[in-house]
Design an enzyme around this catalytic site. Structure first.
Site, PDB file in Angstrom:
ATOM      1  N   CYS A 203       0.814  -1.231   0.000  1.00  0.00           N
ATOM      2  CA  CYS A 203       0.000   0.000   0.000  1.00  0.00           C
ATOM      3  C   CYS A 203       0.843   1.276   0.000  1.00  0.00           C
ATOM      4  O   CYS A 203       0.536   2.231  -0.707  1.00  0.00           O
ATOM      5  CB  CYS A 203      -0.986   0.007   1.167  1.00  0.00           C
ATOM      6  SG  CYS A 203      -0.220  -0.175   2.786  1.00  0.00           S
ATOM      7  N   HIS A 335      -1.837   0.383   7.483  1.00  0.00           N
ATOM      8  CA  HIS A 335      -2.378   0.696   6.153  1.00  0.00           C
ATOM      9  C   HIS A 335      -2.126   2.172   5.832  1.00  0.00           C
ATOM     10  O   HIS A 335      -1.915   2.994   6.718  1.00  0.00           O
ATOM     11  CB  HIS A 335      -3.880   0.404   6.104  1.00  0.00           C
ATOM     12  CG  HIS A 335      -4.452   0.363   4.711  1.00  0.00           C
ATOM     13  ND1 HIS A 335      -3.802  -0.229   3.652  1.00  0.00           N
ATOM     14  CD2 HIS A 335      -5.613   0.864   4.197  1.00  0.00           C
ATOM     15  CE1 HIS A 335      -4.543  -0.120   2.560  1.00  0.00           C
ATOM     16  NE2 HIS A 335      -5.646   0.544   2.865  1.00  0.00           N
ATOM     17  N   ASP A 356      -7.996   4.246  -2.117  1.00  0.00           N
ATOM     18  CA  ASP A 356      -7.461   3.142  -1.315  1.00  0.00           C
ATOM     19  C   ASP A 356      -6.774   2.138  -2.239  1.00  0.00           C
ATOM     20  O   ASP A 356      -7.407   1.631  -3.179  1.00  0.00           O
ATOM     21  CB  ASP A 356      -8.606   2.454  -0.557  1.00  0.00           C
ATOM     22  CG  ASP A 356      -8.111   1.482   0.501  1.00  0.00           C
ATOM     23  OD1 ASP A 356      -7.057   0.842   0.291  1.00  0.00           O
ATOM     24  OD2 ASP A 356      -8.782   1.351   1.545  1.00  0.00           O
TER      25      ASP A 356
END
Length: 422
Positions: A203, A335, A356
């Site tokens: 991520c 995250h 995202d």
């Protein structure tokens, strides 16, 4: 202490019976009174007997009982000590086992377990797809060749990219959305999601690609990004972070990764993004929202900071403000996401718009449809009540650094890289 002789008080230990018989045997037959009938008194409990033999048997019982009790106490003590030693040993072994497991888990979590990086994971996941009959062998070989080519050139293959979402949002807000009073949007940003090669750990890298896709469209950053005209692959980004460490950025953070990212599945965070951007001479700052500032663990200060970031220099009266601001990198434990805009509702509540990396491109494509009724916006919208992690960090870009400023920031990063919001 040692058991004492009931006759003379001497501490004699386990030899009590032998001591009594040798030293005080004559007393066992001593008359207790002057009467013709002899009375014999037990020296241990004062019981009076008329028969010397009965008294001897009685004293023997005392001595046996004493010896048994003493032996029992020693046995109990030894047993208790042995059990305690075994318990301590077991607890130490369990603690060590737990520590080893925790350490391995942390290594896995942060991609430092030497299990290979992007390329190895990509190939392993494709092999699994072939084994399950979801991918044909010819397709496997073609994808492998494509991936190896992209890695050789250090560029992203673009397979997880969705472009044009910001432009579609501009049109959508202008045409509709009754409950939105105003909305501010970043300059164009491509969305990138995790692929077979970085699922579960990529991520931070994907958010950097999103941020970079926006900076590449802004002529202000042309000079800084001369050598980065295409979006780099994840292994290339890892090498770029290592380059920043070699320049002297964030030695504390670098040591956490043993100064090596390339070929690993290491998670990165705000500090690595800061080092990478600053090394490219891109001016940015880390803002640390280290505790909730609202009820129920919410972070109104974070929302207000983002509103201020987008609305500064963009105070036009328009309902939809398409700014020239780059997106913001948003990190929390485990995250990270990319802030691409903020809505202000008619009731004054604020709502962040987030890209995202965990959201697949099939979902993001829904936002491109011109007849969108707004239902797809739930992919992006995050109200105050849905951002309730203990801490957040953001990395916000704001211009270009001179070589001198870069050197100053490099030195400062060796001490501190974040500004805390009280």
């Amino acid at each position: 202490g040692l058991p004492e002789c009931p006759f003379c008080g001497e501490a004699v230990g386990r030899e009590l019976e032998a001591h009594v018989r040798a030293r005080h045997g004559h007393l066992l037959g001593a008359p207790g009174t002057e009467n013709s009938e002899h009375l014999y008194e037990c020296p241990m409990c004062s019981l009076t007997c008329t028969d010397i033999h009965i008294l001897e048997e009685h004293v023997d019982l005392h001595l046996e009982e004493h010896s048994f009790a003493e032996g029992g106490n020693i046995r109990d003590l030894e047993l208790a000590q042995r059990l305690q030693t075994e318990e301590d040993k077991w607890q130490r072994s369990e603690e060590e086992k737990r520590e080893r497991e925790e350490f391995k888990k942390l290594q896995r979590q942060y991609g430092l377990d030497n299990s290979g990086g992007y390329k190895q994971q990509f190939l392993k996941n494709m092999e699994r797809e072939v084994d399950r009959g979801r991918m044909q062998p010819f397709e496997y070989h073609k994808k492998k060749a494509d991936m190896m080519e992209c890695l050789a050139f250090g560029i992203d293959d673009g397979k997880t990219k969705t472009s044009g979402v910001i432009e579609a949002l501009c049109k959508y807000y202008q045409n509709d959305n009754k409950d939105v009073r105003r909305v501010w949007l970043s300059t164009g940003v491509d969305h990138f999601h995790s692929s077979l090669g970085d699922r579960g750990w990529g991520c931070g890298y994907r958010n950097f690609q999103m941020l970079l896709s926006s900076l590449l469209q802004n002529s202000l950053y042309n000079d800084c990004l001369r050598d980065t005209s295409l979006i780099p692959s994840i292994p290339k980004i890892q090498s770029m972070i290592e380059d920043a460490w070699k320049e002297g950025f964030d030695p504390h953070g670098a040591s956490h990764f043993n100064n090596r990212l390339h070929g690993s599945k290491a998670w990165i965070g705000a500090c690595e993004i800061y080092s990478l951007l600053t090394n490219l001479r891109i001016k940015c700052q880390i803002i640390d929202f280290h505790k909730p500032t609202g009820p129920m663990g919410t972070h109104p200060r974070l929302f207000e900071w983002v509103l201020h970031y987008y609305s500064t220099d963009n105070e036009s009266g328009a309902k939809v403000v398409c700014t020239s601001k780059p997106p913001i990198y948003l990190q929390h434990q485990g995250h990270s996401r990319t802030v691409v805009g903020i809505e202000e509702k008619k009731n004054k509540t604020l709502c962040l718009l987030l890209f995202d990396p965990g959201c697949p491109s099939q979902e993001m494509q829904k936002l491109l449809k011109q007849n969108s009724d707004g239902t797809s916006l739930k992919l992006l919208r995050r109200f105050m009540g849905s951002l309730k992690e203990k801490q957040y960090q953001i990395v916000a870009v704001d211009g270009v650094l001179s070589l001198e400023e870069k050197a100053t920031r490099c030195h400062a990063s060796q001490v501190l890289t974040s500004e805390k919001i009280p």
